[in-house]
Design an enzyme around this catalytic site. Structure first.
Site, PDB file in Angstrom:
ATOM      1  CG  HIS A 119     -11.840   8.327   6.682  1.00 19.89           C
ATOM      2  ND1 HIS A 119     -10.830   7.688   5.993  1.00 19.89           N
ATOM      3  CD2 HIS A 119     -12.548   7.344   7.294  1.00 19.89           C
ATOM      4  CE1 HIS A 119     -10.919   6.381   6.172  1.00 19.89           C
ATOM      5  NE2 HIS A 119     -11.952   6.144   6.951  1.00 19.89           N
ATOM      6  CE  LYS A 151      -7.551  -2.639   8.132  1.00 20.88           C
ATOM      7  NZ  LYS A 151      -6.269  -2.938   7.463  1.00 20.88           N
ATOM      8  N   GLY A 200      -4.014  -1.286  11.544  1.00 22.09           N
ATOM      9  CA  GLY A 200      -5.459  -1.395  11.622  1.00 22.09           C
ATOM     10  C   GLY A 200      -6.112  -0.039  11.716  1.00 22.09           C
ATOM     11  CB  SER A 201      -8.941   1.384  11.690  1.00 22.33           C
ATOM     12  OG  SER A 201      -9.900   2.376  11.990  1.00 22.33           O
ATOM     13  CB  SER A 202      -9.184   4.120  16.473  1.00 23.67           C
ATOM     14  OG  SER A 202      -9.772   5.034  15.570  1.00 23.67           O
ATOM     15  CB  CYS A 203     -13.330   1.728  13.322  1.00 28.19           C
ATOM     16  SG  CYS A 203     -12.677   0.538  12.133  1.00 28.19           S
ATOM     17  N   GLY A 237       0.813  -1.206   0.000  1.00 24.92           N
ATOM     18  CA  GLY A 237       0.000   0.000   0.000  1.00 24.92           C
ATOM     19  C   GLY A 237       0.851   1.261   0.000  1.00 24.92           C
ATOM     20  CG  HIS A 238       4.347   1.800  -2.693  1.00 25.09           C
ATOM     21  ND1 HIS A 238       3.620   0.869  -3.400  1.00 25.09           N
ATOM     22  CD2 HIS A 238       5.031   2.521  -3.620  1.00 25.09           C
ATOM     23  CE1 HIS A 238       3.867   1.007  -4.686  1.00 25.09           C
ATOM     24  NE2 HIS A 238       4.716   2.005  -4.851  1.00 25.09           N
ATOM     25  NE  ARG A 239       2.962   4.729  -6.808  1.00 30.28           N
ATOM     26  CZ  ARG A 239       2.623   4.575  -8.088  1.00 30.28           C
ATOM     27  NH1 ARG A 239       1.364   4.712  -8.461  1.00 30.28           N
ATOM     28  NH2 ARG A 239       3.539   4.271  -8.995  1.00 30.28           N
ATOM     29  N   GLY A 240      -0.762   4.679  -0.880  1.00 29.39           N
ATOM     30  CA  GLY A 240      -1.885   5.167  -0.086  1.00 29.39           C
ATOM     31  C   GLY A 240      -1.464   6.217   0.925  1.00 29.39           C
ATOM     32  CG  LEU A 241      -3.384   8.980   4.625  1.00 33.16           C
ATOM     33  CD1 LEU A 241      -3.017  10.366   4.119  1.00 33.16           C
ATOM     34  CD2 LEU A 241      -4.712   9.015   5.385  1.00 33.16           C
ATOM     35  N   PRO A 296      -4.022   3.141  14.461  1.00 31.70           N
ATOM     36  CG  PRO A 296      -4.008   3.756  12.207  1.00 31.70           C
ATOM     37  CD  PRO A 296      -3.868   2.564  13.119  1.00 31.70           C
ATOM     38  CE1 TYR A 350     -10.670  -0.833   6.642  1.00 31.87           C
ATOM     39  CE2 TYR A 350     -10.932   0.232   8.771  1.00 31.87           C
ATOM     40  CZ  TYR A 350     -10.159  -0.056   7.670  1.00 31.87           C
ATOM     41  OH  TYR A 350      -8.870   0.400   7.587  1.00 31.87           O
ATOM     42  CG  ASP A 355     -23.922  13.201  15.288  1.00 34.36           C
ATOM     43  OD1 ASP A 355     -23.570  14.011  14.409  1.00 34.36           O
ATOM     44  OD2 ASP A 355     -24.622  13.502  16.260  1.00 34.36           O
TER      45      ASP A 355
END
Length: 324
Positions: free
Chosen positions: A190, A151, A117-120, A21-25, A174, A147, A280
């Site tokens: 997001h 993760k 991963g993600s905080s979700c 994923g070196h092109r992603g954010l 993160p 999602y 929300d």
């Protein structure tokens, strides 16, 4: 086999490091930092060069390249609308990517791996700030549960490799990220890139107002992607443990406050309205970052400064950014 007990060594500047994923954010920020730090063996593949959902292709790639370090930053990501509309895609594609990369890395016994991963992953109503041990203690936020489940499976996969094979693989979770190379799509971004696009379009079109989803009261912690990259390299150099590590700033702001920062950064002077019939999402999501802080790392980018830099990047790249 018991969990790995060896003390990890700092990364070798000559090591072959595969950034998935070196092109992603996140991946692009990690790549930039590794390059600037003098790492000479970076390996990356675009989606057209390597489809990470193609298990046989992934195994062939690992067999051929033999990376010594893997950063798994590749994922299908999106905001509330995208996650709510396409839950099957987010669950299936991310599960395939993770399983293929982790299994292929294990097949050649990659010595060091970082799963992102993600905080979700944490329960919707987890006690704030959210500790790592809050994982699997309550229901998830319904708008991104598919999602999140993918993760969570990745975290448990890494922990299982540690238990069964003793490899010092780690996971980092993160908070909400932003910065250059973010997804500014009108339908899948997001919250922060979505706000930047909305306010910048309003400024360019001299609109009288901007209307945002929800009430503006939920609180979000935002981390600049350059700080995330710094934390990832720091963890690879200094951390070895089975539990996922939270990565954030330890501070949050209301969506309304963030929207005002974006309005200021873009120069939009009109009115902000709120569509309270829209969801929300999670009311608050602030991470406890004491584990990461205990390793000696801290963030360096202030939110207002980071938003201004991101707005500048979007203005310079908005044609390509909007096309995503």
């Amino acid at each position: 086999m018991n969990d790995a007990k060896n003390t990890v060594q700092p990364l070798d500047k000559a090591a072959k490091i595969y950034v998935a994923g070196h092109r992603g954010l996140v991946g692009s920020a990690i790549w930039r930092l590794l390059e600037s730090d003098g790492f000479a063996g970076l390996v990356g593949r675009t989606h057209s060069e390597l489809d990470l959902t193609d298990r046989e292709a992934v195994f062939r790639f690992f067999d051929r390249e033999q990376p010594e370090v893997v950063v798994l930053a590749a994922a299908k990501v999106g905001g509330i609308v995208a996650n709510s509309t396409y839950p099957v895609d987010f669950l299936s594609i991310n599960s395939q990517i993770q399983t293929n990369v982790l299994d292929a890395a294990l097949n050649i016994r990659v010595p060091r791996l970082l799963f992102l991963g993600s905080s979700c992953i944490y329960p919707k109503f987890a006690e704030q700030p959210i500790r790592e041990d809050s994982l699997l203690t309550g229901p998830l936020e319904p708008t991104n549960d598919a999602y999140a489940i993918a993760k969570i499976a990745g975290i448990l996969h890494v922990q299982a490799v540690r238990r069964q094979y003793g490899l010092p693989w780690i996971s980092a979770m993160p908070t909400n990220l932003y910065g250059p190379n973010d997804n500014f799509s009108a339908t899948s971004s997001h919250v922060l890139p979505g706000l930047i696009r909305r306010y910048e379009e309003a400024r360019r079109g001299s609109a009288a107002y901007v209307e945002n989803w929800g009430t503006g009261t939920p609180r979000r912690e935002l981390l600049h992607v350059d700080d995330m990259a710094s934390a990832c390299i720091h963890l690879l150099n200094h951390f070895d443990g089975p539990q996922q590590v939270n990565v954030g700033t330890g501070r949050d702001h209301s969506i309304a406050e963030i929207a005002q920062m974006v309005a200021d950064a873009t120069g939009f002077t009109g009115e902000t309205r709120w569509d309270t019939d829209r969801p929300d999402g999670t009311p608050r999501k602030l991470l406890d970052i004491s584990t990461l802080a205990g390793t000696g790392w801290e963030p360096s980018v202030e939110l207002a400064d980071g938003i201004k830099v991101t707005v500048d990047w979007y203005r310079a790249n908005f044609a390509s950014a909007d096309a995503r």
